[in-house]
Design an enzyme around this catalytic site. Structure first.
Site, PDB file in Angstrom:
ATOM      1  N   ASN A 174      27.803  59.776 105.921  1.00 28.20           N
ATOM      2  CA  ASN A 174      28.344  61.127 105.633  1.00 28.20           C
ATOM      3  C   ASN A 174      28.345  61.402 104.132  1.00 28.20           C
ATOM      4  O   ASN A 174      29.369  61.687 103.521  1.00 28.20           O
ATOM      5  CB  ASN A 174      29.738  61.311 106.256  1.00 28.20           C
ATOM      6  CG  ASN A 174      30.773  60.352 105.731  1.00 28.20           C
ATOM      7  OD1 ASN A 174      30.452  59.275 105.240  1.00 28.20           O
ATOM      8  ND2 ASN A 174      32.038  60.739 105.816  1.00 28.20           N
ATOM      9  N   LEU A 230      41.693  59.807 108.815  1.00 28.45           N
ATOM     10  CA  LEU A 230      41.403  60.292 110.162  1.00 28.45           C
ATOM     11  C   LEU A 230      40.611  59.242 110.932  1.00 28.45           C
ATOM     12  O   LEU A 230      39.677  58.682 110.357  1.00 28.45           O
ATOM     13  CB  LEU A 230      40.616  61.600 110.100  1.00 28.45           C
ATOM     14  CG  LEU A 230      41.423  62.809 109.614  1.00 28.45           C
ATOM     15  CD1 LEU A 230      40.510  63.996 109.354  1.00 28.45           C
ATOM     16  CD2 LEU A 230      42.510  63.177 110.628  1.00 28.45           C
ATOM     17  N   ALA A 288      41.117  63.120 103.575  1.00 29.70           N
ATOM     18  CA  ALA A 288      41.436  62.004 104.471  1.00 29.70           C
ATOM     19  C   ALA A 288      40.629  60.783 104.081  1.00 29.70           C
ATOM     20  O   ALA A 288      39.418  60.868 103.893  1.00 29.70           O
ATOM     21  CB  ALA A 288      41.105  62.398 105.918  1.00 29.70           C
ATOM     22  N   ASP A 348      36.625  51.162 107.517  1.00 30.37           N
ATOM     23  CA  ASP A 348      36.659  52.598 107.227  1.00 30.37           C
ATOM     24  C   ASP A 348      37.225  52.864 105.832  1.00 30.37           C
ATOM     25  O   ASP A 348      37.856  53.909 105.599  1.00 30.37           O
ATOM     26  CB  ASP A 348      37.447  53.374 108.292  1.00 30.37           C
ATOM     27  CG  ASP A 348      37.114  54.862 108.264  1.00 30.37           C
ATOM     28  OD1 ASP A 348      36.095  55.236 107.663  1.00 30.37           O
ATOM     29  OD2 ASP A 348      37.883  55.651 108.843  1.00 30.37           O
ATOM     30  N   LEU A 374      30.599  53.737 101.254  1.00 25.47           N
ATOM     31  CA  LEU A 374      30.299  53.278  99.892  1.00 25.47           C
ATOM     32  C   LEU A 374      30.118  54.440  98.930  1.00 25.47           C
ATOM     33  O   LEU A 374      30.076  54.243  97.720  1.00 25.47           O
ATOM     34  CB  LEU A 374      29.029  52.419  99.891  1.00 25.47           C
ATOM     35  CG  LEU A 374      29.112  51.071 100.623  1.00 25.47           C
ATOM     36  CD1 LEU A 374      27.739  50.394 100.645  1.00 25.47           C
ATOM     37  CD2 LEU A 374      30.139  50.145  99.978  1.00 25.47           C
ATOM     38  N   ARG A 375      30.020  55.662  99.506  1.00 25.35           N
ATOM     39  CA  ARG A 375      29.733  56.855  98.695  1.00 25.35           C
ATOM     40  C   ARG A 375      28.394  56.666  97.974  1.00 25.35           C
ATOM     41  O   ARG A 375      27.548  55.920  98.421  1.00 25.35           O
ATOM     42  CB  ARG A 375      30.878  57.158  97.727  1.00 25.35           C
ATOM     43  CG  ARG A 375      32.267  57.210  98.374  1.00 25.35           C
ATOM     44  CD  ARG A 375      32.373  58.188  99.508  1.00 25.35           C
ATOM     45  NE  ARG A 375      33.779  58.399  99.914  1.00 25.35           N
ATOM     46  CZ  ARG A 375      34.146  58.830 101.099  1.00 25.35           C
ATOM     47  NH1 ARG A 375      33.275  59.057 102.045  1.00 25.35           N
ATOM     48  NH2 ARG A 375      35.424  59.035 101.376  1.00 25.35           N
ATOM     49  N   HIS A 383      38.442  58.384  97.871  1.00 25.46           N
ATOM     50  CA  HIS A 383      38.349  59.743  97.319  1.00 25.46           C
ATOM     51  C   HIS A 383      39.003  59.676  95.950  1.00 25.46           C
ATOM     52  O   HIS A 383      39.926  58.888  95.747  1.00 25.46           O
ATOM     53  CB  HIS A 383      39.124  60.745  98.183  1.00 25.46           C
ATOM     54  CG  HIS A 383      38.491  61.011  99.524  1.00 25.46           C
ATOM     55  ND1 HIS A 383      37.491  61.926  99.716  1.00 25.46           N
ATOM     56  CD2 HIS A 383      38.727  60.455 100.737  1.00 25.46           C
ATOM     57  CE1 HIS A 383      37.130  61.935 100.992  1.00 25.46           C
ATOM     58  NE2 HIS A 383      37.867  61.049 101.637  1.00 25.46           N
ATOM     59  N   HIS A 431      32.031  49.155 109.166  1.00 24.44           N
ATOM     60  CA  HIS A 431      32.269  50.604 108.965  1.00 24.44           C
ATOM     61  C   HIS A 431      32.856  50.774 107.568  1.00 24.44           C
ATOM     62  O   HIS A 431      34.036  50.513 107.342  1.00 24.44           O
ATOM     63  CB  HIS A 431      33.230  51.143 110.029  1.00 24.44           C
ATOM     64  CG  HIS A 431      33.453  52.613 109.952  1.00 24.44           C
ATOM     65  ND1 HIS A 431      33.439  53.419 111.065  1.00 24.44           N
ATOM     66  CD2 HIS A 431      33.703  53.449 108.895  1.00 24.44           C
ATOM     67  CE1 HIS A 431      33.666  54.668 110.710  1.00 24.44           C
ATOM     68  NE2 HIS A 431      33.841  54.707 109.395  1.00 24.44           N
TER      69      HIS A 431
HETATM   70  O1  DOR Z   1      39.797  59.045 106.868  1.00 28.79           O
HETATM   71  C1  DOR Z   1      38.602  59.189 106.963  1.00 28.79           C
HETATM   72  N1  DOR Z   1      37.809  59.281 105.868  1.00 28.79           N
HETATM   73  N2  DOR Z   1      38.072  59.266 108.169  1.00 28.79           N
HETATM   74  C2  DOR Z   1      36.778  59.559 108.345  1.00 28.79           C
HETATM   75  O2  DOR Z   1      36.370  59.639 109.465  1.00 28.79           O
HETATM   76  C3  DOR Z   1      35.890  59.835 107.201  1.00 28.79           C
HETATM   77  C4  DOR Z   1      36.401  59.229 105.985  1.00 28.79           C
HETATM   78  C5  DOR Z   1      35.729  59.746 104.747  1.00 28.79           C
HETATM   79  O3  DOR Z   1      34.497  59.775 104.691  1.00 28.79           O
HETATM   80  O4  DOR Z   1      36.420  60.064 103.786  1.00 28.79           O
HETATM   81 ZN    ZN Z   2      34.569  56.386 108.473  1.00 23.99          ZN
END
Ligand code: DOR
Ligand code: ZN
Length: 351
Positions: free
Chosen positions: A41, A218, A263, A247, A16-17, A251, A13
């Site tokens: 996402n 999150l 998050a 995860d 990588l953006r 950012h 999980h």
């Molecule tokens: O903290 C998080 N960041 N939780 C997620 O579910 C998504 C992730 C993100 O893509 O930044």
């Molecule tokens: Zn995630």
């Protein structure tokens, strides 16, 4: 000075953006992991097999290690079709479909709000044995943010699992005792990923002595008792339904250090060092390999990596930030000294 070799870990999980950020995330990931499962996402999200193949090419353009293999999950969205699911099943790089309940987290706006509207897709996934990967939090804003995962398990996941008992499920980035216990009562085709930061930290790290945005993710970090339940799950032998998904979610610094901060903990550079330290302190170093390198591969029915990673107890200082194309990203534990380092041990062969 202690050191151990383990089968090269995988990260099931990771975020990588895209675009220029791949120049940073991909080299960091391949320095640690043999395979990753890249989350869909993006903007726009990965909703078709073709969009996954295009993204894969963009990732591979940034790899140096020929062994590094990215895998993917499709984004479960309102326009998902049976044809797309069938096609996904035949694509060797797609391991599942990720459901973000709409509004649950970063870039979840395209997510499905009410999964009961899509039961025919879940039935098909059950038949195809195509795993459903779940961000397991309710999105009802009246539910306390620390209760969103337990409430999701009780009100959404349990009925869903009973309705589709053979559907493979990965409950992603679990954070609570409730999740641990639910997984432990489930058969082997139901598993959970656990992050390094939810194992190593609790909500005090986020909130006590000053608000620290680097720890904000999150599902949000929980109280220490939940953290310990996660530690116990991954540090007990035979708990094969728990495996590493970091995860890691970078950012930019301005989006994290903001009055409405994003998050995500950016952990790729530190995750394995943190885990080595944690398992070592708990006299559980011998269980690290199962958690990082074996359980996940077995769940996804993939072979174990043939390369090995050497973990050595040796101090290093986490960089203050990483910069790429004018963007600045602060890793978790920036500037702090960690006690374990790793490098790929090319000369050790798996028997
Ligand atoms: O903290 C998080 N960041 N939780 C997620 O579910 C998504 C992730 C993100 O893509 O930044
Ligand atoms: Zn995630």
């Amino acid at each position: 000075m202690y050191s151990i070799n383990i089968i090269q870990p995988d990260d099931w999980h990771i975020h990588l953006r895209d675009e220029n950020t791949l120049k940073m995330t991909v080299p960091l990931a391949e320095a640690a992991f043999g395979r990753v499962l890249a989350m869909p996402n993006l903007t726009p999200p990965l909703t078709t097999v073709q969009s996954v193949l295009d993204y894969r090419s963009r990732i591979l353009a940034n790899t140096r290690n020929p062994h590094f293999t990215p895998y993917f999950a499709l984004y479960f969205n309102e326009q998902l079709t049976a044809d797309t699911l069938q096609e996904a099943k035949t694509c060797p790089w797609i391991l599942g479909v990720k459901w973000y309940p709409r509004g649950a987290t970063t870039h979840s706006d395209w997510g499905v709000e009410d999964i009961s509207q899509h039961f025919e897709h879940l039935a098909l996934m059950e038949e195809l044995k195509l795993p459903l990967l779940i961000h397991g939090e309710v999105t009802d804003s009246t539910v306390d943010i620390f209760e969103r995962e337990p409430r999701f398990i009780e009100t959404v996941l349990m009925p869903l699992q009973q309705r589709f008992p053979k559907l493979p499920i990965v409950l992603e980035h679990i954070t609570t005792l409730d999740a641990v216990q639910w997984i432990q009562n489930m058969p082997a085709h139901i598993a959970a990923t656990v992050t390094a930061h939810h194992l190593a930290f609790n909500r005090n790290h986020l909130l006590a002595g000053g608000l620290k945005p680097d720890y904000y993710c999150l599902p949000v970090l929980k109280q220490a008792a939940h953290q310990y339940s996660l530690q116990q799950a991954v540090m007990t032998s035979g708990q094969t339904q728990f495996f590493l998904g970091t995860d890691s979610a970078p950012h930019t610094r301005d989006k994290k250090y903001n009055s409405c901060g994003c998050a995500g903990c950016f952990t790729t550079p530190v995750a394995l060092a943190l885990l080595a330290e944690l398992f070592f302190e708990n006299q559980a170093l011998s269980l690290l390999e199962a958690f990082c390198s074996i359980n996940g591969a077995r769940f996804y029915q993939l072979p174990l990596n043939t390369q090995h990673l050497r973990l050595t107890q040796q101090d290093w200082v986490v960089p203050e930030h990483y910069q790429i194309s004018g963007l600045t990203f602060v890793p978790l534990l920036a500037g702090q000294t960690l006690a374990w380092q790793y490098h790929i041990a090319e000369n050790v062969h798996h028997e």
